[in-house]
Motif scaffolding. Sequence first.
Motif, PDB file in Angstrom:
ATOM      1  N   ASN A  77      -3.476   0.546  -3.265  1.00 30.10           N
ATOM      2  CA  ASN A  77      -2.828  -0.741  -3.486  1.00 30.10           C
ATOM      3  C   ASN A  77      -1.904  -0.598  -4.698  1.00 30.10           C
ATOM      4  N   GLU A 122      -5.378   8.800   2.465  1.00 31.35           N
ATOM      5  CA  GLU A 122      -5.572   7.951   1.278  1.00 31.35           C
ATOM      6  C   GLU A 122      -4.399   7.004   1.058  1.00 31.35           C
ATOM      7  N   TYR A 123      -4.724   5.715   1.036  1.00 36.06           N
ATOM      8  CA  TYR A 123      -3.755   4.676   0.727  1.00 36.06           C
ATOM      9  C   TYR A 123      -4.223   3.952  -0.529  1.00 36.06           C
ATOM     10  N   ARG A 177       0.853  -1.191   0.000  1.00 37.20           N
ATOM     11  CA  ARG A 177       0.000   0.000   0.000  1.00 37.20           C
ATOM     12  C   ARG A 177       0.887   1.238   0.000  1.00 37.20           C
ATOM     13  N   TRP A 178       0.497   2.207  -0.811  1.00 35.43           N
ATOM     14  CA  TRP A 178       1.240   3.464  -0.946  1.00 35.43           C
ATOM     15  C   TRP A 178       0.407   4.577  -0.319  1.00 35.43           C
ATOM     16  N   ARG A 179       1.065   5.415   0.416  1.00 40.67           N
ATOM     17  CA  ARG A 179       0.366   6.512   1.096  1.00 40.67           C
ATOM     18  C   ARG A 179       0.388   7.760   0.213  1.00 40.67           C
ATOM     19  N   ASN A 180      -0.745   8.100  -0.376  1.00 39.38           N
ATOM     20  CA  ASN A 180      -0.870   9.312  -1.185  1.00 39.38           C
ATOM     21  C   ASN A 180      -1.040  10.551  -0.316  1.00 39.38           C
TER      22      ASN A 180
END
Length: 175
Positions: free
Chosen positions: A160, A157-158, A150-153
């Motif tokens: 996949n 907001e995360y 998961r990337w944290r924008n």
Amino acid sequence: MRRLVYILFIAMAAVSCSSEIQTYHGEAGVYFAMRENVSTVNVDTLYRESSTLPFIVTESSDSVFNLRIKILGEVSDFNRRVDVKVVEELSTCLEGVDYEPLELSYMLPSGQVYGTIPIRFYRSPSLEGQERTLVLELLENDEFTLPIKRWRNSSTEYVNVVRHAIVISDKYVRL
């Protein structure tokens, strides 16, 4: 006294300038790096989980969609294999009808941080007035792990980054 402070300052500056920049050392990873369609300063680090390919706005009967991948880790001096699979239970695209069958592996060229997985989609007659989804997932192999799922924008907001959905359509969408 001022002269001593000045000499110490120069000596510390000289020592700090000669230190090496620390680089990444660890496992090599891969993730989908499809940028968000926004015009902010950090656009290169805002990713999305899905993309669209609307055939209705073109005259073409096929289109190649380049799904962008990015590595985490050191750049290598040899080609490396990236494995991917279709997530059948989440996909509604028809292989061989809506898209050309995918390879099991794609090559990330040596010396590169980014690569692409080219996917040829077709504007099939059965797509008229419809939309379908192709969901792809990265797989670990002996070249790459999946250390980032998961990337944290933003703070809330995360996304996949090991799965990506591509929605193809041949219909007008009301906005």
